[in-house]
Motif scaffolding. Structure first.
Motif, mmCIF file in Angstrom:
data_model
loop_
_atom_site.group_PDB
_atom_site.id
_atom_site.type_symbol
_atom_site.label_atom_id
_atom_site.label_comp_id
_atom_site.label_asym_id
_atom_site.label_seq_id
_atom_site.Cartn_x
_atom_site.Cartn_y
_atom_site.Cartn_z
ATOM 1 N N ALA A 149 0.835 -1.204 0.000
ATOM 2 C CA ALA A 149 0.000 0.000 0.000
ATOM 3 C C ALA A 149 0.872 1.257 0.000
ATOM 4 N N GLU A 180 2.322 1.682 -3.465
ATOM 5 C CA GLU A 180 1.276 2.150 -4.374
ATOM 6 C C GLU A 180 1.021 3.650 -4.188
ATOM 7 N N GLN A 181 0.942 4.098 -2.942
ATOM 8 C CA GLN A 181 0.716 5.514 -2.669
ATOM 9 C C GLN A 181 1.863 6.365 -3.217
ATOM 10 N N TRP A 182 3.099 5.944 -2.962
ATOM 11 C CA TRP A 182 4.242 6.686 -3.476
ATOM 12 C C TRP A 182 4.266 6.687 -4.997
ATOM 13 N N ARG A 201 1.797 6.686 -6.965
ATOM 14 C CA ARG A 201 0.801 7.649 -7.407
ATOM 15 C C ARG A 201 1.319 9.078 -7.230
ATOM 16 N N GLU A 202 1.975 9.338 -6.099
ATOM 17 C CA GLU A 202 2.433 10.683 -5.769
ATOM 18 C C GLU A 202 3.739 11.061 -6.452
#
Length: 166
Positions: free
Chosen positions: A7, A10-12, A14-15
Motif C-alpha cells: 500500500a 502504491e501511494q508513493w 501515485r504521488e
C-alpha cells in the motif's frame, strides 16, 4: 495478496511516479518485520525474567564453551554495545546470580565475565524454547524459502563487512 508495504509503494507510485520505489519493498518489509519480531522476542524473554541483552550475554558465554567465560574485551568484540552498556548489563545480571566477574590471575587488570551455575541452568533451559519461538516466527516459510532467505540476508551482511571475528 498484498501487505501494508504494498500500500505504501502504491501511494508513493501515485504521488511520485518519477521514482522507482522497489527498495521500499525490501527495506520497508525488513524494518516492519524487525519491529514485530523485536516485540515478540522481548515478550517471550520477559516471560523467563530476561531482557534481550541479558539473553545475549548468557548465550555468548554459553557458546564460548567451558568454562563459559570471556574477558570483558573479548566480550565487547562479539557484541555491538558500548563498554558502559556491558558494565550495566553485567551488574544487573550479577545481581540476579546469572554471572560473576573474576580477575585473571596472570593479569589483575583483566576482568572475565563467567556464567554461574544458575546462569548455565537458565540459558540451557531457555535456549531451546527461544529457538522454538524463532521457528514459530518463521513458520510461514518452507525449508527451501528459509534457506534462500538466509543466504540472501547473508550476502547483504557480508557486503557491509559483517564477517566472523578472526
Amino acid at each position: 495478496m498484498t501487505d501494508a508495504v504494498d500500500a505504501v509503494i502504491e501511494q508513493w507510485g501515485r504521488e511520485r511516479p518519477d521514482i522507482d520505489f522497489w527498495p521500499v519493498g525490501i527495506v520497508g518489509r525488513l524494518l516492519r518485520i524487525s519491529r514485530m519480531w523485536d516485540k515478540e522476542i522481548k515478550d517471550f524473554l520477559a516471560g523467563h525474567d530476561l531482557e534481550p541483552g541479558e539473553f545475549d550475554v548468557l548465550s555468548t558465554l554459553r557458546r564460548s564453551g567451558a568454562p563459559y567465560e570471556l574477558t570483558a574485551g573479548a566480550f565487547l568484540k562479539t557484541s555491538l554495545v558500548t563498554t558502559g552498556a556491558i558494565t550495566l548489563r553485567v551488574d544487573r545480571m550479577q545481581g540476579k546470580g546469572l554471572v560473576v566477574r573474576t580477575r585473571a590471575e596472570s593479569d589483575r587488570r583483566s576482568v572475565k565475565i563467567r556464567l554461574t551455575d544458575h546462569g548455565l541452568d537458565v540459558i540451557d533451559r531457555v535456549l531451546p524454547l527461544h529457538i522454538a519461538n524463532e521457528a514459530r516466527l518463521l513458520q510461514a516459510l518452507d525449508p527451501e524459502e528459509r534457506e534462500r532467505l538466509a543466504a540472501t540476508m547473508s550476502t547483504v551482511l557480508q557486503s557491509y563487512g559483517d564477517l566472523p571475528s578472526p
